[in-house]
Motif scaffolding. Structure first.
Motif, mmCIF file in Angstrom:
data_model
loop_
_atom_site.group_PDB
_atom_site.id
_atom_site.type_symbol
_atom_site.label_atom_id
_atom_site.label_comp_id
_atom_site.label_asym_id
_atom_site.label_seq_id
_atom_site.Cartn_x
_atom_site.Cartn_y
_atom_site.Cartn_z
ATOM 1 N N SER A 151 0.786 -1.233 0.000
ATOM 2 C CA SER A 151 0.000 0.000 0.000
ATOM 3 C C SER A 151 0.815 1.278 0.000
ATOM 4 N N PRO A 152 1.825 1.419 -0.874
ATOM 5 C CA PRO A 152 2.528 2.699 -0.915
ATOM 6 C C PRO A 152 1.780 3.690 -1.784
ATOM 7 N N SER A 153 2.000 4.967 -1.538
ATOM 8 C CA SER A 153 1.493 5.950 -2.485
ATOM 9 C C SER A 153 2.447 6.013 -3.655
ATOM 10 N N ARG A 176 8.573 -0.733 -2.045
ATOM 11 C CA ARG A 176 7.874 0.189 -2.938
ATOM 12 C C ARG A 176 8.141 -0.133 -4.403
ATOM 13 N N THR A 180 6.140 6.106 6.494
ATOM 14 C CA THR A 180 5.810 4.689 6.427
ATOM 15 C C THR A 180 4.302 4.500 6.464
ATOM 16 N N THR A 181 3.770 3.711 5.537
ATOM 17 C CA THR A 181 2.345 3.413 5.540
ATOM 18 C C THR A 181 2.047 2.391 6.649
ATOM 19 N N GLU A 197 3.277 -1.045 5.699
ATOM 20 C CA GLU A 197 4.737 -1.138 5.775
ATOM 21 C C GLU A 197 5.195 -1.221 7.226
#
Length: 240
Positions: A29-31, A75, A225-226, A229
């Motif tokens: 789930s990274p941007s 990522r 950090t999400t 993550e």
């Protein structure tokens, strides 16, 4: 709008679209920005994005702890890259395999390969399946997998800056540095001809801060950090 980092004459900020399994995006789930990798945020909390996966063979040097190296790897996975890690500490990298999950037949995903520090045959990179090779071989890494083809990026993980790593560091398209003690900051100043103000800044970075260095590039940023993550990596930190 994202703030994109560029080196002189080369677009290092805009990346193409890569396809990736939805389960991978759910795990990490990274941007992202058009397939780019968001490294962190700037002084105004704007996202800072680079294209580490591009049509030109690319070298990146990371000077710091495993947290930063593993976050970059996660990522890259999330935008569809194959990841091969050559390391003397394979246990420290198993979380990448955990994030990649298993195939329908129960076997581990081939998208992540954890290897020993010895030459092996690499997957063939392409625009649809770029390749990130991580060399985690200590402060003076062997150049086992130099980037020779388009869509291959080789990342060299240096736990600290060593005089014998100067050639590797100078050949990098992008360098990411976490906080350095004064002796290593002085070495960095000699390698990259940094003025005293930049050298001092390297010694005062907080645990969640990184400096991105490239041709005509000096950009401090804050690691973000999400939640997904954080489950894998733990809190943001300088060490391992």
């Amino acid at each position: 709008m994202s703030t994109r980092m560029r080196d002189a004459g080369q677009n290092i900020g805009v990346a193409p679209e890569f396809s990736v399994d939805p389960a991978m995006l759910d795990a990490v789930s990274p941007s992202g920005d058009r397939g780019g990798i968001v490294l962190g945020s700037g002084l105004k909390d704007e996202p800072l994005t680079i294209s580490a996966l591009r049509s030109t063979p690319t070298r990146i040097v990371l000077v710091g702890g495993l947290y930063l190296a593993r976050q970059v790897a996660l990522r890259a996975m999330a935008v569809g890259a194959w990841v091969v890690v050559a390391t003397g500490r394979p246990t420290a990298w198993q979380l990448l395999a955990k994030a990649a999950g298993n195939q329908p037949n129960g076997r581990p995903s081939p998208l992540v390969q954890i290897r020993r520090l010895s030459p092996v045959e690499l997957p063939r990179p392409s625009e649809d399946a770029p390749l990130l090779v991580i060399t985690d071989g200590g402060p003076t890494p062997q150049d086992l997998f130099p980037p020779r083809s388009p869509w291959q990026t080789t990342v060299y993980v240096l736990p600290y800056l060593h005089p014998q790593a100067g050639a590797t560091a100078n050949a990098a398209d992008l360098v990411l540095m976490q906080r350095l003690p004064i002796g290593q900051a002085e070495l960095a100043a000699r390698i990259w001809n940094l003025p005293p103000q930049m050298m001092r800044q390297l010694t005062t970075l907080k645990d969640d801060q990184v400096v991105a260095l490239g041709r005509n590039l000096w950009r401090p940023l804050r690691l973000v950090t999400t939640p997904k993550e954080q489950q894998l990596l733990g809190p943001v930190r300088r060490g391992d």
